[in-house]
Scaffold this motif. Structure first.
Motif, PDB file in Angstrom:
ATOM      1  N   ASP A  89     -62.896 -63.534  -7.432  1.00 28.43           N
ATOM      2  CA  ASP A  89     -62.414 -62.928  -6.176  1.00 28.43           C
ATOM      3  C   ASP A  89     -63.508 -62.918  -5.123  1.00 28.43           C
ATOM      4  OD1 ASP A  89     -59.900 -62.467  -7.179  1.00 28.43           O
ATOM      5  OD2 ASP A  89     -60.181 -60.314  -7.481  1.00 28.43           O
ATOM      6  N   GLU A  90     -64.729 -62.580  -5.544  1.00 26.49           N
ATOM      7  CA  GLU A  90     -65.832 -62.486  -4.606  1.00 26.49           C
ATOM      8  C   GLU A  90     -66.181 -63.864  -4.016  1.00 26.49           C
ATOM      9  OE1 GLU A  90     -70.205 -60.539  -4.559  1.00 26.49           O
ATOM     10  OE2 GLU A  90     -68.527 -59.368  -5.325  1.00 26.49           O
TER      11      GLU A  90
ATOM     12  N   LEU B  88     -61.617 -68.034   1.768  1.00 18.97           N
ATOM     13  CA  LEU B  88     -60.339 -67.796   2.441  1.00 18.97           C
ATOM     14  C   LEU B  88     -60.546 -67.464   3.912  1.00 18.97           C
ATOM     15  CD1 LEU B  88     -58.478 -65.699  -0.277  1.00 18.97           C
ATOM     16  CD2 LEU B  88     -57.827 -67.974   0.546  1.00 18.97           C
ATOM     17  N   MET B  89     -61.587 -66.699   4.217  1.00 15.89           N
ATOM     18  CA  MET B  89     -61.870 -66.351   5.608  1.00 15.89           C
ATOM     19  C   MET B  89     -62.268 -67.590   6.411  1.00 15.89           C
ATOM     20  SD  MET B  89     -61.282 -63.149   6.170  1.00 15.89           S
ATOM     21  CE  MET B  89     -62.048 -62.970   7.761  1.00 15.89           C
TER      22      MET B  89
ATOM     23  N   THR C 124     -55.318 -63.517   8.006  1.00 16.46           N
ATOM     24  CA  THR C 124     -55.995 -62.308   8.464  1.00 16.46           C
ATOM     25  C   THR C 124     -56.540 -61.561   7.248  1.00 16.46           C
ATOM     26  OG1 THR C 124     -54.009 -60.935   8.289  1.00 16.46           O
ATOM     27  CG2 THR C 124     -54.379 -62.089  10.398  1.00 16.46           C
ATOM     28  N   GLN C 125     -57.398 -60.577   7.494  1.00 15.25           N
ATOM     29  CA  GLN C 125     -57.905 -59.765   6.389  1.00 15.25           C
ATOM     30  C   GLN C 125     -56.757 -59.052   5.676  1.00 15.25           C
ATOM     31  OE1 GLN C 125     -61.153 -57.164   7.405  1.00 15.25           O
ATOM     32  NE2 GLN C 125     -62.413 -58.847   8.144  1.00 15.25           N
ATOM     33  N   PHE C 126     -55.764 -58.637   6.420  1.00 17.31           N
ATOM     34  CA  PHE C 126     -54.601 -57.981   5.818  1.00 17.31           C
ATOM     35  C   PHE C 126     -53.881 -58.940   4.867  1.00 17.31           C
ATOM     36  CE2 PHE C 126     -50.033 -57.032   5.892  1.00 17.31           C
ATOM     37  CZ  PHE C 126     -50.044 -55.747   5.354  1.00 17.31           C
ATOM     38  N   GLU C 127     -53.674 -60.184   5.294  1.00 13.72           N
ATOM     39  CA  GLU C 127     -52.989 -61.166   4.449  1.00 13.72           C
ATOM     40  C   GLU C 127     -53.808 -61.496   3.204  1.00 13.72           C
ATOM     41  OE1 GLU C 127     -50.514 -63.604   7.878  1.00 13.72           O
ATOM     42  OE2 GLU C 127     -52.643 -64.048   7.573  1.00 13.72           O
ATOM     43  N   ILE C 128     -55.112 -61.613   3.380  1.00 11.61           N
ATOM     44  CA  ILE C 128     -55.991 -61.887   2.243  1.00 11.61           C
ATOM     45  C   ILE C 128     -55.957 -60.710   1.272  1.00 11.61           C
ATOM     46  CG2 ILE C 128     -58.405 -62.191   1.561  1.00 11.61           C
ATOM     47  CD1 ILE C 128     -58.743 -63.839   4.179  1.00 11.61           C
TER      48      ILE C 128
ATOM     49  N   ARG D  17     -53.520 -58.638   0.710  1.00 14.54           N
ATOM     50  CA  ARG D  17     -52.256 -58.708  -0.039  1.00 14.54           C
ATOM     51  C   ARG D  17     -52.327 -59.781  -1.112  1.00 14.54           C
ATOM     52  NH1 ARG D  17     -47.458 -58.883   4.137  1.00 14.54           N
ATOM     53  NH2 ARG D  17     -46.508 -59.785   2.297  1.00 14.54           N
ATOM     54  N   LYS D  18     -52.906 -60.914  -0.777  1.00 12.30           N
ATOM     55  CA  LYS D  18     -53.018 -62.024  -1.742  1.00 12.30           C
ATOM     56  C   LYS D  18     -53.879 -61.633  -2.941  1.00 12.30           C
ATOM     57  CE  LYS D  18     -54.616 -66.841  -2.003  1.00 12.30           C
ATOM     58  NZ  LYS D  18     -53.418 -67.476  -2.514  1.00 12.30           N
ATOM     59  N   LEU D  19     -54.936 -60.845  -2.680  1.00 19.10           N
ATOM     60  CA  LEU D  19     -55.855 -60.451  -3.746  1.00 19.10           C
ATOM     61  C   LEU D  19     -55.478 -59.121  -4.403  1.00 19.10           C
ATOM     62  CD1 LEU D  19     -59.277 -61.413  -2.088  1.00 19.10           C
ATOM     63  CD2 LEU D  19     -57.940 -62.721  -3.747  1.00 19.10           C
ATOM     64  N   GLY D  20     -54.409 -58.477  -3.910  1.00 16.38           N
ATOM     65  CA  GLY D  20     -53.982 -57.205  -4.478  1.00 16.38           C
ATOM     66  C   GLY D  20     -54.925 -56.064  -4.145  1.00 16.38           C
ATOM     67  N   ARG D  21     -55.449 -56.072  -2.927  1.00 18.53           N
ATOM     68  CA  ARG D  21     -56.409 -55.059  -2.484  1.00 18.53           C
ATOM     69  C   ARG D  21     -55.977 -54.511  -1.131  1.00 18.53           C
ATOM     70  NH1 ARG D  21     -60.836 -54.889  -5.829  1.00 18.53           N
ATOM     71  NH2 ARG D  21     -61.034 -56.715  -7.121  1.00 18.53           N
ATOM     72  N   THR D  22     -56.682 -53.487  -0.697  1.00 17.73           N
ATOM     73  CA  THR D  22     -56.408 -52.954   0.636  1.00 17.73           C
ATOM     74  C   THR D  22     -57.209 -53.758   1.656  1.00 17.73           C
ATOM     75  OG1 THR D  22     -58.229 -51.373   0.589  1.00 17.73           O
ATOM     76  CG2 THR D  22     -56.100 -50.611  -0.280  1.00 17.73           C
ATOM     77  N   GLU D  23     -56.775 -53.657   2.905  1.00 22.59           N
ATOM     78  CA  GLU D  23     -57.504 -54.328   3.984  1.00 22.59           C
ATOM     79  C   GLU D  23     -58.924 -53.766   4.095  1.00 22.59           C
ATOM     80  OE1 GLU D  23     -56.883 -55.477   8.706  1.00 22.59           O
ATOM     81  OE2 GLU D  23     -55.464 -54.137   7.717  1.00 22.59           O
ATOM     82  N   ALA D  24     -59.066 -52.453   3.892  1.00 22.14           N
ATOM     83  CA  ALA D  24     -60.387 -51.825   3.948  1.00 22.14           C
ATOM     84  C   ALA D  24     -61.294 -52.358   2.836  1.00 22.14           C
ATOM     85  CB  ALA D  24     -60.257 -50.314   3.840  1.00 22.14           C
ATOM     86  N   ALA D  25     -60.742 -52.573   1.646  1.00 23.80           N
ATOM     87  CA  ALA D  25     -61.536 -53.099   0.529  1.00 23.80           C
ATOM     88  C   ALA D  25     -62.043 -54.503   0.844  1.00 23.80           C
ATOM     89  CB  ALA D  25     -60.715 -53.105  -0.754  1.00 23.80           C
ATOM     90  N   VAL D  26     -61.185 -55.314   1.455  1.00 27.35           N
ATOM     91  CA  VAL D  26     -61.586 -56.671   1.836  1.00 27.35           C
ATOM     92  C   VAL D  26     -62.665 -56.622   2.907  1.00 27.35           C
ATOM     93  CG1 VAL D  26     -60.783 -58.785   2.994  1.00 27.35           C
ATOM     94  CG2 VAL D  26     -59.442 -57.789   1.137  1.00 27.35           C
ATOM     95  N   SER D  27     -62.473 -55.797   3.899  1.00 24.94           N
ATOM     96  CA  SER D  27     -63.456 -55.662   4.973  1.00 24.94           C
ATOM     97  C   SER D  27     -64.803 -55.188   4.426  1.00 24.94           C
ATOM     98  CB  SER D  27     -62.940 -54.684   6.025  1.00 24.94           C
ATOM     99  OG  SER D  27     -63.883 -54.514   7.044  1.00 24.94           O
ATOM    100  N   ASN D  28     -64.764 -54.179   3.562  1.00 22.84           N
ATOM    101  CA  ASN D  28     -66.003 -53.663   2.971  1.00 22.84           C
ATOM    102  C   ASN D  28     -66.702 -54.705   2.112  1.00 22.84           C
ATOM    103  OD1 ASN D  28     -65.629 -51.171   4.187  1.00 22.84           O
ATOM    104  ND2 ASN D  28     -64.647 -50.269   2.389  1.00 22.84           N
ATOM    105  N   ARG D  29     -65.946 -55.453   1.337  1.00 25.65           N
ATOM    106  CA  ARG D  29     -66.558 -56.466   0.469  1.00 25.65           C
ATOM    107  C   ARG D  29     -67.164 -57.590   1.300  1.00 25.65           C
ATOM    108  NH1 ARG D  29     -69.029 -56.512  -4.196  1.00 25.65           N
ATOM    109  NH2 ARG D  29     -67.755 -54.663  -4.344  1.00 25.65           N
TER     110      ARG D  29
END
Length: 69
Positions: free
Chosen positions: A15-16, A22-23, A29-33, A35-47
């Motif tokens: 995933d990492e 993907l970006m 978008t981060q939101f779409e990513i 959803r694809k990874l089964g995470r929140t938008e905040a989790a994607v942004s933080n990672r």
């Protein structure tokens, strides 16, 4: 009433590695990513922030090694 506690699942190596790719390579978008990874938008942004900071630290260390400073 007890507070709701969310337990985040750990980021796998796959995933990492997939996240920055993907970006860079999609118009998702981060939101779409998220959803694809089964995470929140905040989790994607933080990672992404963690990955960028790690790259800056390790990138700076490796450039010092090659220049001999």
């Amino acid at each position: 009433m007890p507070e709701r506690v969310l337990h985040a699942k750990p980021w796998s190596e796959e995933d990492e590695q997939q996240l920055p790719k993907l970006m860079r390579e999609t118009a998702m978008t981060q939101f779409e990513i998220a959803r694809k990874l089964g995470r929140t938008e905040a989790a994607v942004s933080n990672r992404l922030t963690v990955i960028r900071k790690r790259k800056q630290v390790f990138g700076a260390q490796s450039s010092r090694r090659t220049t001999g400073k």
